[in-house]
Design an enzyme around this catalytic site. Sequence first.
Site, PDB file in Angstrom:
ATOM      1  N   ASP A 143      47.792  28.096  -6.902  1.00 18.37           N
ATOM      2  CA  ASP A 143      47.617  28.357  -8.326  1.00 18.37           C
ATOM      3  C   ASP A 143      46.199  28.835  -8.619  1.00 18.37           C
ATOM      4  O   ASP A 143      45.247  28.392  -7.972  1.00 18.37           O
ATOM      5  CB  ASP A 143      47.895  27.064  -9.104  1.00 18.37           C
ATOM      6  CG  ASP A 143      48.108  27.302 -10.586  1.00 18.37           C
ATOM      7  OD1 ASP A 143      48.321  28.457 -10.981  1.00 18.37           O
ATOM      8  OD2 ASP A 143      48.050  26.325 -11.347  1.00 18.37           O
ATOM      9  N   ASN A 174      59.116  32.246 -12.196  1.00 16.74           N
ATOM     10  CA  ASN A 174      58.182  33.362 -12.270  1.00 16.74           C
ATOM     11  C   ASN A 174      58.821  34.657 -12.764  1.00 16.74           C
ATOM     12  O   ASN A 174      58.120  35.629 -13.085  1.00 16.74           O
ATOM     13  CB  ASN A 174      57.520  33.615 -10.902  1.00 16.74           C
ATOM     14  CG  ASN A 174      56.470  32.583 -10.543  1.00 16.74           C
ATOM     15  OD1 ASN A 174      56.183  32.366  -9.369  1.00 16.74           O
ATOM     16  ND2 ASN A 174      55.884  31.941 -11.548  1.00 16.74           N
TER      17      ASN A 174
END
Length: 252
Positions: A32, A80
Amino acid sequence: MVATQASTRAAGDLAHGSVSACGARHVAIIMDGNGRWAKKRLLPRFAGHKAGVEAVRRTARAAREMGLECLTLYAFSSENWKRPASEIADLMGLLRRFIEADLDELAAEDVQLRVIGNYQALEPALVALIDDAVARTAANGGPILAIALNYGSQDEMVRAVQRIAAQAAAGSIAPDAIDASDVDAALDTADLPPLDLLIRTSGEQRLSNFLLWQAAYAELYFTDTLWPDFDGTALRQALDAFRTRDRRYGGL
């Protein structure tokens, strides 16, 4: 840097198999911070994703040098798809280039490439490229590099339950005989070592639908380091913290 203890350590290590010199067999990472890395540098998000691929290379090599049996990386989640189409295209292009550029090295280093998640839903040419890469490394006996693509843990568990339900409907397993080992065997990670350590970069402290079942007794480690800045030193720091944990698996 913040290191957080999720469960505790110990005699259970023997039940979960031998460990490497670094104290763990299987480490997973939620990668991340690519976007924030780029934003800090006034760069487009694609630059952060590109730098993130270099972090994958550094970390995968470091994991091999440290003797990890398996490294699992959360590359693209089932959530996503909510991102802009242009960013998704960039991510898929980077994935394609990573496979094309790094497959020879992975094969030469005896690495087994695995993919977990519903990656078959990706563009057919990319699926074929992934299948070929996995097949080429399938006989390798070295460490495992597992990539989570179009992966969501809840989706994985639903698919596992569906497989078990089909077995029960066919009469090959009695419903009241189903246990945790049957669920383990139906998951995408069935042939991977038990998860020891789950790392998340960028300071966020949540699992984001990643390896929820597998992380039941894994240690959790959170670092403020943005993924493009992650490297072997950062991995070593996480493993050093892991070795201090007392993992009792519910015992004393």
